[in-house]
Design an enzyme around this catalytic site. Structure first.
Site, PDB file in Angstrom:
ATOM      1  N   ASP A  78       0.823  -1.214   0.000  1.00 54.81           N
ATOM      2  CA  ASP A  78       0.000   0.000   0.000  1.00 54.81           C
ATOM      3  C   ASP A  78       0.859   1.267   0.000  1.00 54.81           C
ATOM      4  O   ASP A  78       2.017   1.253   0.415  1.00 54.81           O
ATOM      5  CB  ASP A  78      -0.882   0.052   1.248  1.00 54.81           C
ATOM      6  CG  ASP A  78      -2.025  -0.942   1.205  1.00 54.81           C
ATOM      7  OD1 ASP A  78      -2.049  -1.799   0.298  1.00 54.81           O
ATOM      8  OD2 ASP A  78      -2.891  -0.874   2.100  1.00 54.81           O
ATOM      9  N   HIS A 224       3.745  -2.340   3.206  1.00 55.40           N
ATOM     10  CA  HIS A 224       3.717  -0.978   2.667  1.00 55.40           C
ATOM     11  C   HIS A 224       5.004  -0.652   1.916  1.00 55.40           C
ATOM     12  O   HIS A 224       6.089  -0.804   2.461  1.00 55.40           O
ATOM     13  CB  HIS A 224       3.509   0.039   3.800  1.00 55.40           C
ATOM     14  CG  HIS A 224       2.167  -0.071   4.449  1.00 55.40           C
ATOM     15  ND1 HIS A 224       1.886  -1.036   5.400  1.00 55.40           N
ATOM     16  CD2 HIS A 224       1.020   0.641   4.284  1.00 55.40           C
ATOM     17  CE1 HIS A 224       0.620  -0.912   5.784  1.00 55.40           C
ATOM     18  NE2 HIS A 224       0.077   0.107   5.127  1.00 55.40           N
TER      19      HIS A 224
END
Length: 267
Positions: A78, A224
């Site tokens: 992400d 992430h």
């Protein structure tokens, strides 16, 4: 003679200014566009409607995991693209011949289009992670969701060649009406079943433990590749070098989310 020299100097100055202006136009931002809703560390402490409950309420829209009969998992990332971390993660994935799923911010895709194109060119799947990464629950209105998602969808389509059907909410925060709107917009909402908690910026060994101690067949693992300006994902990169070999040793294979869950990734 003096007039000729002055004209020459003036011409040189104009050329320099034009060149400087071109450089400014094409230069990348010094910092990636910021997360509008705040950093993961600050926002994840909130408690909106659980994704488990949302998946029970909307089983055809909200996805938590794949089938649990095969030893397969999906790595997801992400908040990118982020030039500080995304290239190194792509290098690791390429080294291990793994395809992953990247949920990208529209603002960062605008800032770093070449990274989006690299993600696509190397066989990874691209999903929508809103344009500015707002907290959709505290924003609390459907129009914010629709504008954020639509703007990102259009920009990602320009860079990837397809309109993504996959969406992940910033911080994973949604509520009933937002899921219903996403369904209306023909999106699959991709949550996760294994959280690396890499946004804590723990040591790589801890991040690795968070994944390996909770992994299961059909797991969707969240990590992430992007961060707020004052955050660092170096330990995420280091943790990947521990996680991938460990899972391979267990006979685990890696797939993209649409492969794992058997859903389309484009509209």
């Amino acid at each position: 003679m003096k007039a000729n020299i002055l004209r020459a100097l003036l011409f040189t100055l104009i050329l320099s200014l034009v060149s400087w202006g071109a450089t400014k136009v094409h230069a990348q931002p010094e910092k990636p566009p910021q997360l509008a809703g705040g950093s993961e560390n600050k926002e994840r402490i909130r408690h909106p409607v659980s994704n488990i409950i949302l998946q029970q309420r909307y089983p055809e829209t909200v996805v938590l995991r794949g089938g649990q009969t095969e030893n397969k998992v999906a790595l997801t990332f992400d908040d990118g693209p982020d030039p500080r971390f995304t290239p190194k993660i792509l290098d690791i994935l390429k080294e291990h011949k793994i395809k992953a799923t990247f949920f990208l911010m529209g603002a960062r895709a605008d800032a770093y289009p070449d990274l989006v194109k690299r993600i696509k060119a190397e066989g990874h799947i691209i999903g929508n992670h809103t344009y500015w990464h707002p907290n959709l629950v505290t924003q609390g209105d459907i129009s914010t969701l629709q504008s954020e998602v639509t703007k990102t969808e259009i920009r990602l389509a320009e860079l990837s060649g397809y309109r993504t059907k996959l969406f992940r909410a910033p911080y994973g925060f949604l509520y009933n009406e937002l899921v219903e709107k996403l369904k209306e917009m023909n999106y699959s909402v991709i949550a996760w079943s294994v959280d690396s908690l890499d946004w804590h910026e723990s040591p790589p060994e801890q991040i690795s433990y968070n994944v390996l101690s909770n992994v299961h067949p059909g797991a969707i693992i969240i990590m992430h590749d992007g961060a707020a300006w004052d955050e660092d994902r170096t330990n995420t990169i280091k943790a990947l070098r521990l996680i991938i070999p460990a899972l391979k040793k267990q006979g685990v294979t890696f797939e993209t989310v649409p492969e794992l869950v058997k859903i389309p990734y484009k509209k």
